[in-house]
Write a protein that holds these residues in place. Structure first.
Motif, PDB file in Angstrom:
ATOM      1  N   ALA A 280      -8.111   5.988   0.632  1.00  0.00           N
ATOM      2  CA  ALA A 280      -6.793   6.420   0.157  1.00  0.00           C
ATOM      3  C   ALA A 280      -6.435   5.782  -1.173  1.00  0.00           C
ATOM      4  CB  ALA A 280      -5.730   6.090   1.211  1.00  0.00           C
ATOM      5  N   ALA A 281      -6.859   4.526  -1.377  1.00  0.00           N
ATOM      6  CA  ALA A 281      -6.589   3.857  -2.655  1.00  0.00           C
ATOM      7  C   ALA A 281      -7.274   4.589  -3.800  1.00  0.00           C
ATOM      8  CB  ALA A 281      -7.043   2.400  -2.591  1.00  0.00           C
ATOM      9  N   LEU A 282      -8.514   5.017  -3.584  1.00  0.00           N
ATOM     10  CA  LEU A 282      -9.217   5.792  -4.614  1.00  0.00           C
ATOM     11  C   LEU A 282      -8.567   7.158  -4.804  1.00  0.00           C
ATOM     12  CD1 LEU A 282     -12.973   5.027  -3.792  1.00  0.00           C
ATOM     13  CD2 LEU A 282     -11.583   4.068  -5.625  1.00  0.00           C
ATOM     14  N   ARG A 283      -8.197   7.789  -3.702  1.00  0.00           N
ATOM     15  CA  ARG A 283      -7.596   9.126  -3.794  1.00  0.00           C
ATOM     16  C   ARG A 283      -6.268   9.094  -4.546  1.00  0.00           C
ATOM     17  NH1 ARG A 283      -7.312  10.066   1.231  1.00  0.00           N
ATOM     18  NH2 ARG A 283      -5.087   9.826   1.610  1.00  0.00           N
ATOM     19  N   SER A 284      -5.507   8.022  -4.384  1.00  0.00           N
ATOM     20  CA  SER A 284      -4.201   7.916  -5.023  1.00  0.00           C
ATOM     21  C   SER A 284      -4.301   7.770  -6.535  1.00  0.00           C
ATOM     22  CB  SER A 284      -3.432   6.724  -4.453  1.00  0.00           C
ATOM     23  OG  SER A 284      -3.992   5.494  -4.908  1.00  0.00           O
ATOM     24  N   GLY A 285      -5.447   7.316  -7.017  1.00  0.00           N
ATOM     25  CA  GLY A 285      -5.600   7.046  -8.444  1.00  0.00           C
ATOM     26  C   GLY A 285      -5.070   5.688  -8.867  1.00  0.00           C
ATOM     27  N   ALA A 286      -4.561   4.912  -7.901  1.00  0.00           N
ATOM     28  CA  ALA A 286      -4.030   3.588  -8.230  1.00  0.00           C
ATOM     29  C   ALA A 286      -5.131   2.626  -8.641  1.00  0.00           C
ATOM     30  CB  ALA A 286      -3.257   3.023  -7.033  1.00  0.00           C
ATOM     31  N   VAL A 287      -6.366   2.864  -8.164  1.00  0.00           N
ATOM     32  CA  VAL A 287      -7.502   2.016  -8.498  1.00  0.00           C
ATOM     33  C   VAL A 287      -8.724   2.902  -8.690  1.00  0.00           C
ATOM     34  CG1 VAL A 287      -6.656   0.024  -7.190  1.00  0.00           C
ATOM     35  CG2 VAL A 287      -8.165   1.679  -6.077  1.00  0.00           C
ATOM     36  N   CYS A 288      -9.764   2.343  -9.296  1.00  0.00           N
ATOM     37  CA  CYS A 288     -11.069   2.980  -9.335  1.00  0.00           C
ATOM     38  C   CYS A 288     -12.052   2.051  -8.616  1.00  0.00           C
ATOM     39  CB  CYS A 288     -11.515   3.257 -10.769  1.00  0.00           C
ATOM     40  SG  CYS A 288     -11.832   1.776 -11.757  1.00  0.00           S
ATOM     41  N   ARG A 289     -13.265   2.533  -8.403  1.00  0.00           N
ATOM     42  CA  ARG A 289     -14.224   1.730  -7.646  1.00  0.00           C
ATOM     43  C   ARG A 289     -14.532   0.410  -8.351  1.00  0.00           C
ATOM     44  NH1 ARG A 289     -17.120   3.625  -3.653  1.00  0.00           N
ATOM     45  NH2 ARG A 289     -16.905   5.764  -4.460  1.00  0.00           N
ATOM     46  N   ASP A 290     -14.640   0.426  -9.670  1.00  0.00           N
ATOM     47  CA  ASP A 290     -14.917  -0.812 -10.402  1.00  0.00           C
ATOM     48  C   ASP A 290     -13.809  -1.842 -10.194  1.00  0.00           C
ATOM     49  OD1 ASP A 290     -17.310   0.163 -11.337  1.00  0.00           O
ATOM     50  OD2 ASP A 290     -16.542   0.724 -13.316  1.00  0.00           O
ATOM     51  N   ASP A 291     -12.554  -1.372 -10.102  1.00  0.00           N
ATOM     52  CA  ASP A 291     -11.442  -2.291  -9.826  1.00  0.00           C
ATOM     53  C   ASP A 291     -11.647  -2.991  -8.482  1.00  0.00           C
ATOM     54  OD1 ASP A 291     -10.136  -1.476 -12.160  1.00  0.00           O
ATOM     55  OD2 ASP A 291      -9.034   0.107 -11.119  1.00  0.00           O
ATOM     56  N   LEU A 292     -12.064  -2.219  -7.474  1.00  0.00           N
ATOM     57  CA  LEU A 292     -12.261  -2.780  -6.137  1.00  0.00           C
ATOM     58  C   LEU A 292     -13.429  -3.755  -6.121  1.00  0.00           C
ATOM     59  CD1 LEU A 292     -11.757   0.447  -3.984  1.00  0.00           C
ATOM     60  CD2 LEU A 292     -10.111  -1.402  -4.375  1.00  0.00           C
ATOM     61  N   ILE A 293     -14.516  -3.409  -6.808  1.00  0.00           N
ATOM     62  CA  ILE A 293     -15.674  -4.298  -6.863  1.00  0.00           C
ATOM     63  C   ILE A 293     -15.295  -5.620  -7.530  1.00  0.00           C
ATOM     64  CG2 ILE A 293     -17.948  -4.624  -7.906  1.00  0.00           C
ATOM     65  CD1 ILE A 293     -18.359  -1.586  -7.588  1.00  0.00           C
ATOM     66  N   GLU A 294     -14.604  -5.522  -8.658  1.00  0.00           N
ATOM     67  CA  GLU A 294     -14.202  -6.727  -9.391  1.00  0.00           C
ATOM     68  C   GLU A 294     -13.242  -7.581  -8.569  1.00  0.00           C
ATOM     69  OE1 GLU A 294     -12.017  -7.932 -13.625  1.00  0.00           O
ATOM     70  OE2 GLU A 294     -12.587  -5.852 -13.223  1.00  0.00           O
ATOM     71  N   GLU A 295     -12.298  -6.926  -7.901  1.00  0.00           N
ATOM     72  CA  GLU A 295     -11.330  -7.678  -7.085  1.00  0.00           C
ATOM     73  C   GLU A 295     -12.011  -8.353  -5.906  1.00  0.00           C
ATOM     74  OE1 GLU A 295      -7.927  -9.462  -6.049  1.00  0.00           O
ATOM     75  OE2 GLU A 295      -8.089  -8.155  -7.802  1.00  0.00           O
ATOM     76  N   ALA A 296     -12.939  -7.666  -5.270  1.00  0.00           N
ATOM     77  CA  ALA A 296     -13.635  -8.256  -4.121  1.00  0.00           C
ATOM     78  C   ALA A 296     -14.398  -9.509  -4.527  1.00  0.00           C
ATOM     79  CB  ALA A 296     -14.570  -7.228  -3.495  1.00  0.00           C
ATOM     80  N   LEU A 297     -14.918  -9.542  -5.751  1.00  0.00           N
ATOM     81  CA  LEU A 297     -15.644 -10.722  -6.212  1.00  0.00           C
ATOM     82  C   LEU A 297     -14.732 -11.946  -6.303  1.00  0.00           C
ATOM     83  CD1 LEU A 297     -17.904  -9.176  -9.009  1.00  0.00           C
ATOM     84  CD2 LEU A 297     -18.630 -10.026  -6.770  1.00  0.00           C
TER      85      LEU A 297
ATOM     86  N   ALA B  34       0.837  -1.207   0.000  1.00  0.00           N
ATOM     87  CA  ALA B  34       0.000   0.000   0.000  1.00  0.00           C
ATOM     88  C   ALA B  34       0.871   1.256   0.000  1.00  0.00           C
ATOM     89  CB  ALA B  34      -0.934  -0.009   1.206  1.00  0.00           C
ATOM     90  N   ARG B  35       1.954   1.235   0.763  1.00  0.00           N
ATOM     91  CA  ARG B  35       2.872   2.390   0.750  1.00  0.00           C
ATOM     92  C   ARG B  35       3.505   2.564  -0.624  1.00  0.00           C
ATOM     93  NH1 ARG B  35       4.495   0.515   5.902  1.00  0.00           N
ATOM     94  NH2 ARG B  35       6.475  -0.255   5.098  1.00  0.00           N
ATOM     95  N   MET B  36       3.877   1.467  -1.262  1.00  0.00           N
ATOM     96  CA  MET B  36       4.473   1.556  -2.591  1.00  0.00           C
ATOM     97  C   MET B  36       3.482   2.108  -3.611  1.00  0.00           C
ATOM     98  SD  MET B  36       7.581   0.575  -2.190  1.00  0.00           S
ATOM     99  CE  MET B  36       8.117   0.304  -3.883  1.00  0.00           C
ATOM    100  N   HIS B  37       2.187   1.795  -3.422  1.00  0.00           N
ATOM    101  CA  HIS B  37       1.153   2.271  -4.350  1.00  0.00           C
ATOM    102  C   HIS B  37       0.603   3.644  -3.947  1.00  0.00           C
ATOM    103  CE1 HIS B  37       0.880  -1.333  -6.802  1.00  0.00           C
ATOM    104  NE2 HIS B  37       0.675  -2.099  -5.751  1.00  0.00           N
TER     105      HIS B  37
ATOM    106  N   PRO C  82      -0.632  -6.273  -6.968  1.00  0.00           N
ATOM    107  CA  PRO C  82      -1.330  -5.174  -7.653  1.00  0.00           C
ATOM    108  C   PRO C  82      -2.172  -4.357  -6.689  1.00  0.00           C
ATOM    109  CG  PRO C  82      -1.486  -7.190  -8.934  1.00  0.00           C
ATOM    110  CD  PRO C  82      -0.877  -7.574  -7.624  1.00  0.00           C
ATOM    111  N   ALA C  83      -2.411  -3.099  -7.038  1.00  0.00           N
ATOM    112  CA  ALA C  83      -3.052  -2.156  -6.121  1.00  0.00           C
ATOM    113  C   ALA C  83      -4.434  -2.621  -5.660  1.00  0.00           C
ATOM    114  CB  ALA C  83      -3.138  -0.785  -6.785  1.00  0.00           C
ATOM    115  N   ALA C  84      -5.275  -3.086  -6.593  1.00  0.00           N
ATOM    116  CA  ALA C  84      -6.628  -3.496  -6.212  1.00  0.00           C
ATOM    117  C   ALA C  84      -6.592  -4.698  -5.280  1.00  0.00           C
ATOM    118  CB  ALA C  84      -7.456  -3.811  -7.459  1.00  0.00           C
TER     119      ALA C  84
END
Length: 229
Positions: free
Chosen positions: A88-105, A15-18, A65-67
């Motif tokens: 913070a992940a969204l704020r950094s621009g490393a991921v978008c919400r769709d990335d998080l939704i897809e990864e959580a699945l 997370a720090r690296m991203h 990977p970030a997500a």
């Protein structure tokens, strides 16, 4: 050089690296495929991966990977720390919400995945610090509407005058987290001018500290609920 070739940075370290490492952590977290023995090195925390993952290089170092990193943290940290990571992940621009939704699945059936999937819709990249995210979650978990992060209050000429940590714009209620930076003499003068101006413009402000956030969250909810009422 001391780790197996399959090792990659993970969890808080990745997370720090991203650029969304918002939690204090001194240890180095790495991930290895299941079945590879955990190296025993001082300051190293090793996680075995159940799901396959291809590393990405960040500054020449292999990382989860970030997500994947964000969702791993969101399902393994306590709830109050998990939302700040997603914000913070969204704020950094490393991921978008769709990335998080897809990864959580893809984490279906793993411990804590229900928490991660419930928190992803609440994540907001406008939040600017860990305590602000935690304060927002306390209000949501207390049954109040989600406050808007980083609310600009405009002067009468339409220019932005002050920005609030959290706010209910229609009710003109602002909520602020006061950390150690607010104890500085110059900052105190600024805060007083700001509070007087907001009061004159019809805003009702409520201020909370670390004691409120970590020791009496019910007090925060009760104060804000009474103010909104």
């Amino acid at each position: 050089m001391s780790l197996p070739s399959e090792a990659m940075l993970a969890r808080q370290t990745a997370a720090r690296m991203h650029d969304f490492g918002v939690l204090p952590e001194d240890a180095v977290h790495v991930q290895l495929p299941a079945g590879i023995a955990k190296p025993r090195l001082p300051g190293l925390v090793v996680h075995h991966s159940v799901l396959p993952v291809e590393p990405v290089l960040v500054e020449g170092l292999p990382c989860v990977p970030a997500a994947r990193c964000a969702v791993d943290l969101a399902r393994t940290l306590r709830r109050l720390d998990a939302l700040p990571v997603l914000d913070a992940a969204l704020r950094s621009g490393a991921v978008c919400r769709d990335d998080l939704i897809e990864e959580a699945l893809t984490h279906r059936g793993l411990p804590g995945v229900r928490q991660a999937r419930a928190l992803v819709p609440l994540a907001d990249g406008r939040s600017e610090c860990r305590q602000e995210s935690q304060l927002r979650l306390v209000l949501i978990d207390g049954g109040l509407p989600a406050p808007e992060p980083q609310v600009w209050v405009l002067s009468r000429d339409g220019t932005g005058r002050y920005r609030l940590d959290l706010g209910y714009r229609e009710r003109r209620v602002g909520i602020e987290y006061d950390g150690l930076s607010h104890l500085d003499r110059d900052r105190l003068r600024y805060d007083r001018d700001r509070a007087n101006w907001l009061d004159a413009e019809g805003w009702t402000m409520r201020y909370f500290t670390d004691r409120d956030l970590y020791r009496r969250p019910a007090h925060i909810v009760a104060m804000v609920r009474a103010t909104l009422s």
